[in-house]
Design an enzyme around this catalytic site. Sequence first.
Site, PDB file in Angstrom:
ATOM      1  N   LYS A   1       0.831  -1.206   0.000  1.00  0.00           N
ATOM      2  CA  LYS A   1       0.000   0.000   0.000  1.00  0.00           C
ATOM      3  C   LYS A   1       0.865   1.256   0.000  1.00  0.00           C
ATOM      4  CE  LYS A   1      -0.507  -0.514   5.011  1.00  0.00           C
ATOM      5  NZ  LYS A   1      -1.461  -0.713   6.127  1.00  0.00           N
TER       6      LYS A   1
ATOM      7  N   TYR B   1      13.188  30.106  11.628  1.00  0.00           N
ATOM      8  CA  TYR B   1      11.962  30.618  12.230  1.00  0.00           C
ATOM      9  C   TYR B   1      11.961  30.445  13.751  1.00  0.00           C
ATOM     10  CZ  TYR B   1       9.872  30.836   7.561  1.00  0.00           C
ATOM     11  OH  TYR B   1       9.602  31.135   6.254  1.00  0.00           O
TER      12      TYR B   1
END
Length: 348
Positions: A52, A272
Amino acid sequence: MNATRDQFCAMCSPADPRSRTWVEIDRQALVRNIQRVLKHVPPQGQLIIAAKKDAYGHGMFELARLVEGMDRIGPLAVATAEEALALREQFPRVQVLCLAVLEGEELARAVARGVILGVTQLDDAAQAAQAARAAGTVARAHFKLDTGMGRLGLQPDEAAQQIPAIEALEGLRVEAVYSHLAAALEVDGSAQHQFGKLERLRERVGWGALPIHWGGSDALVLASQMPPTASLRSGIAVYGDHALVEELEPVMTFKSRVVFRRRVPAGTSLSYGMTFTTAHQTELALVGVGYGNGYPRALSGGAMVLIHGERCPVLGRVCMDQIIVDVTQTADQVHVGDEAVLFGRQGE
């Protein structure tokens, strides 16, 4: 991300030497891992590989190509009708098990293409049987039992009440029963408790001869406690990320490039939030990858990057397409364009 050179990824773009981020997949390492995992599967069982999400990003089609015709490999297990149908179209000889419950047009197409269905209760089974009758075929199904995971499937008592009606459905053939180990190692006795639930159900409903398979890569280390005919479903271990099977090797390497170099003095705040400030003069490399490329922001200030084989710490927060790396220890060697390994191996 872009695949390059001798790599594959079904969802990636063609090779481009100008790429700033890319993944490399070692085909032979994948084959070796499959062979190693197979040694942990009960002797008469099969390995059902979880394919998957594009084989966990390793390339679903390429995985199918590698395992086609390989001994003791069971169906590839996927999570959606889209994945199942794509595999059946490209590789009609490869068996595919869809673990999700399908409905409507997706169910009809899956039945018509010979996808093995995961069914969890009478309603699922009845819809599958109806679709099979409409298509003039018989739907193949594996019955999912909830033994402790709490996701798909019924508890054994509920399942036992519905199984006679499921077996009576025209157009449906139940070929196996399966479950998933919720805590193979974390909780003492949990796995044995789950084993017992499944075995008692099989005895109660007369499914003792049906094959069984267990999911969860941790199940590999418990295979000796399973019947010799049991099969195992494994995903992450096959792709090399499993500490309990030491001989496994990583298959994927995630890479980027140095895009800028600079030197900053002590007291320079980075990225940041200014969460990191240099304590001394520091040599920095800006690497062209960030959370927009799948490099998790959660790695901010806590990860390492390999540059010229040296582990270089990530400083400050991960940006959308850049990270700042301390290369003070190898400053003379690091230049714009150099390879940076985010996870995986370098120089082998």
